[in-house]
Design an enzyme around this catalytic site. Structure first.
Site, PDB file in Angstrom:
ATOM      1  N   TYR A  96      20.284  50.319  82.923  1.00  0.00           N
ATOM      2  CA  TYR A  96      19.460  49.469  83.781  1.00  0.00           C
ATOM      3  C   TYR A  96      19.944  48.034  83.773  1.00  0.00           C
ATOM      4  O   TYR A  96      20.781  47.655  82.952  1.00  0.00           O
ATOM      5  CB  TYR A  96      17.991  49.569  83.363  1.00  0.00           C
ATOM      6  CG  TYR A  96      17.594  48.779  82.138  1.00  0.00           C
ATOM      7  CD1 TYR A  96      18.008  49.173  80.867  1.00  0.00           C
ATOM      8  CD2 TYR A  96      16.813  47.623  82.225  1.00  0.00           C
ATOM      9  CE1 TYR A  96      17.647  48.453  79.732  1.00  0.00           C
ATOM     10  CE2 TYR A  96      16.441  46.900  81.104  1.00  0.00           C
ATOM     11  CZ  TYR A  96      16.855  47.319  79.860  1.00  0.00           C
ATOM     12  OH  TYR A  96      16.507  46.596  78.745  1.00  0.00           O
ATOM     13  N   ARG A 114      28.090  43.791  84.291  1.00  0.00           N
ATOM     14  CA  ARG A 114      27.600  44.480  83.097  1.00  0.00           C
ATOM     15  C   ARG A 114      27.149  45.901  83.434  1.00  0.00           C
ATOM     16  O   ARG A 114      27.357  46.842  82.651  1.00  0.00           O
ATOM     17  CB  ARG A 114      26.463  43.698  82.438  1.00  0.00           C
ATOM     18  CG  ARG A 114      26.030  44.335  81.112  1.00  0.00           C
ATOM     19  CD  ARG A 114      25.049  43.500  80.353  1.00  0.00           C
ATOM     20  NE  ARG A 114      23.816  43.307  81.100  1.00  0.00           N
ATOM     21  CZ  ARG A 114      22.859  42.459  80.751  1.00  0.00           C
ATOM     22  NH1 ARG A 114      22.984  41.725  79.677  1.00  0.00           N
ATOM     23  NH2 ARG A 114      21.761  42.343  81.485  1.00  0.00           N
ATOM     24  N   LYS A 173      23.577  48.824  78.124  1.00  0.00           N
ATOM     25  CA  LYS A 173      22.167  48.564  78.484  1.00  0.00           C
ATOM     26  C   LYS A 173      21.481  49.859  78.915  1.00  0.00           C
ATOM     27  O   LYS A 173      21.241  50.100  80.104  1.00  0.00           O
ATOM     28  CB  LYS A 173      22.102  47.483  79.580  1.00  0.00           C
ATOM     29  CG  LYS A 173      20.735  46.805  79.682  1.00  0.00           C
ATOM     30  CD  LYS A 173      20.833  45.513  80.444  1.00  0.00           C
ATOM     31  CE  LYS A 173      19.489  44.904  80.784  1.00  0.00           C
ATOM     32  NZ  LYS A 173      18.674  44.548  79.624  1.00  0.00           N
ATOM     33  N   GLU A 191      19.296  40.464  67.282  1.00  0.00           N
ATOM     34  CA  GLU A 191      18.734  39.874  68.511  1.00  0.00           C
ATOM     35  C   GLU A 191      17.231  40.115  68.531  1.00  0.00           C
ATOM     36  O   GLU A 191      16.678  40.759  67.632  1.00  0.00           O
ATOM     37  CB  GLU A 191      19.412  40.462  69.753  1.00  0.00           C
ATOM     38  CG  GLU A 191      19.358  41.966  69.837  1.00  0.00           C
ATOM     39  CD  GLU A 191      20.198  42.561  70.978  1.00  0.00           C
ATOM     40  OE1 GLU A 191      20.457  41.868  71.978  1.00  0.00           O
ATOM     41  OE2 GLU A 191      20.565  43.747  70.857  1.00  0.00           O
TER      42      GLU A 191
HETATM   43  N1  PDD Z   1      16.320  42.496  78.425  1.00  0.00           N
HETATM   44  N2  PDD Z   1      19.103  41.757  74.241  1.00  0.00           N
HETATM   45  C1  PDD Z   1      18.356  42.804  74.617  1.00  0.00           C
HETATM   46  C2  PDD Z   1      18.121  43.899  73.638  1.00  0.00           C
HETATM   47  C3  PDD Z   1      17.807  42.858  75.915  1.00  0.00           C
HETATM   48  O1  PDD Z   1      17.066  43.918  76.288  1.00  0.00           O
HETATM   49  C4  PDD Z   1      18.034  41.785  76.807  1.00  0.00           C
HETATM   50  C5  PDD Z   1      17.500  41.786  78.219  1.00  0.00           C
HETATM   51  C6  PDD Z   1      18.817  40.690  76.365  1.00  0.00           C
HETATM   52  C7  PDD Z   1      19.134  39.523  77.261  1.00  0.00           C
HETATM   53  O2  PDD Z   1      20.044  39.869  78.276  1.00  0.00           O
HETATM   54  P1  PDD Z   1      20.028  39.123  79.679  1.00  0.00           P
HETATM   55  O3  PDD Z   1      20.201  37.670  79.388  1.00  0.00           O
HETATM   56  O4  PDD Z   1      21.179  39.687  80.399  1.00  0.00           O
HETATM   57  O5  PDD Z   1      18.698  39.409  80.323  1.00  0.00           O
HETATM   58  C8  PDD Z   1      19.346  40.728  75.085  1.00  0.00           C
HETATM   59  C9  PDD Z   1      15.774  42.575  79.771  1.00  0.00           C
HETATM   60  C10 PDD Z   1      15.381  41.256  80.333  1.00  0.00           C
HETATM   61  C11 PDD Z   1      14.651  43.604  79.775  1.00  0.00           C
HETATM   62  O6  PDD Z   1      14.841  44.632  79.134  1.00  0.00           O
HETATM   63  O7  PDD Z   1      13.629  43.403  80.430  1.00  0.00           O
END
Ligand code: PDD
Length: 286
Positions: free
Chosen positions: A33, A52, A149, A181
């Site tokens: 996703y 990505r 992801k 994280e």
């Molecule tokens: N989540 N780390 C994890 C585990 C994440 O699920 C996300 C993003 C990030 C940050 O990535 P980005 O800057 O590309 O959004 C880091 C999204 C926002 C979600 O699951 O809703």
């Protein structure tokens, strides 16, 4: 009001959109996703999210049902149809349905499932930016490919619930003594010397699109960045802490495991980085 969502080539009212009970996203979390933010009706870092997505798909030998150009057109159509000024677009690609449950991948010509929907949400004027977030630490027991992801988000859901039960906002995950994280965001501290520290890219973290933009902007402003692990102890003694994600941008963190960070208020650098990030996002959104 009912949203218009996208499923496999059709724009439908959300109540009418369906996928098979045999869909591998549903049965096996065999899906990836992306979440892209929308400001003033425009998409932030769309190319980064598509790059990505391609990488996540490639790592799992999944294929995308549409081109990047079609993906952009679908995002824009959903923004228009749902009149989204600020918010998010969720996109999911699954390995589709083979009409039964079988662990082995279905034949290569099985059509992937593509679903997108919008979420209207204040992303710039988020009141949490004024107060900052509180977090707890928990063990990171996720699988070894957190750089892909995938929709295997059960542990992040449990992490969020642990945070909720502790009356805080989120959980920072710790593996081998170092923070990987946040439950759905990348984690940072600012040292007493003003250096921004965040975990280096590896298979242990998601390579955030907001992380990449924030680090680039920080370096452009002459700020010092160190990509390395840090412990909860170091974080508790840091001058500032913050997180980044597509849904929260740069968001200050003011408490970790009950200990106030700095003065227990959003730090100066975190606030500045949020402003710089938003300014850049508004300029570059498409
Ligand atoms: N989540 N780390 C994890 C585990 C994440 O699920 C996300 C993003 C990030 C940050 O990535 P980005 O800057 O590309 O959004 C880091 C999204 C926002 C979600 O699951 O809703």
């Amino acid at each position: 009001m009912s949203r218009t969502v996208y499923v496999n080539g059709s724009y439908l009212p959300e109540e009418e959109a369906t996928v098979s009970i045999f869909d591998r996203g549903f049965l096996f979390a065999d899906a990836v996703y992306e979440v892209t933010s929308v400001v003033r009706g425009k998409l932030i870092d769309f190319d980064g999210h598509m790059a990505r997505l391609r990488r996540s798909l490639g790592e799992l030998a999944l294929s995308s049902p549409v081109s990047d150009e079609e993906m952009l057109a679908i995002h824009r159509e959903l923004v228009t149809r749902n009149d989204i000024d600020e918010g998010l677009i969720y996109l999911q690609v699954t390995r589709g349905s083979a009409g039964d449950r079988d662990f082995a991948f279905p034949p290569a010509d099985t059509k992937p499932t593509l679903v997108l929907f919008t979420q209207a949400k204040k992303v710039i004027e988020n009141p949490a930016a004024g107060t900052g977030l509180k977090v707890i630490s928990i063990d990171d027991i996720r699988w070894g490919r957190c750089d892909i992801k995938t929709v295997q988000l059960l542990y992040p859901c449990l992490a969020k619930m642990a945070a909720k039960h502790a009356h805080v906002d989120d959980a920072w995950m710790v593996r081998d003594g170092l923070v990987t994280e946040g439950s759905s965001n990348n984690a940072y501290i600012v040292t007493s010397e003003g250096t921004i520290v965040t975990r280096e890219k590896s298979q242990s973290i998601l390579h955030g699109i907001t992380r990449a933009a924030t680090l680039r902007l920080a370096e452009e402003k002459g700020l010092k960045v160190e990509e390395r692990g840090f412990s909860i102890e170091e974080a508790k003694n840091a001058r500032e802490a913050f997180i980044t994600s597509a849904s929260l941008f740069v968001m200050p963190v003011v408490e970790i495991d009950g200990a106030a960070i700095g003065e227990g208020r959003p730090g100066e650098l975190s606030r500045r980085l949020r402003e710089i990030y938003i300014e850049d996002a508004l300029k570059t959104a498409i």
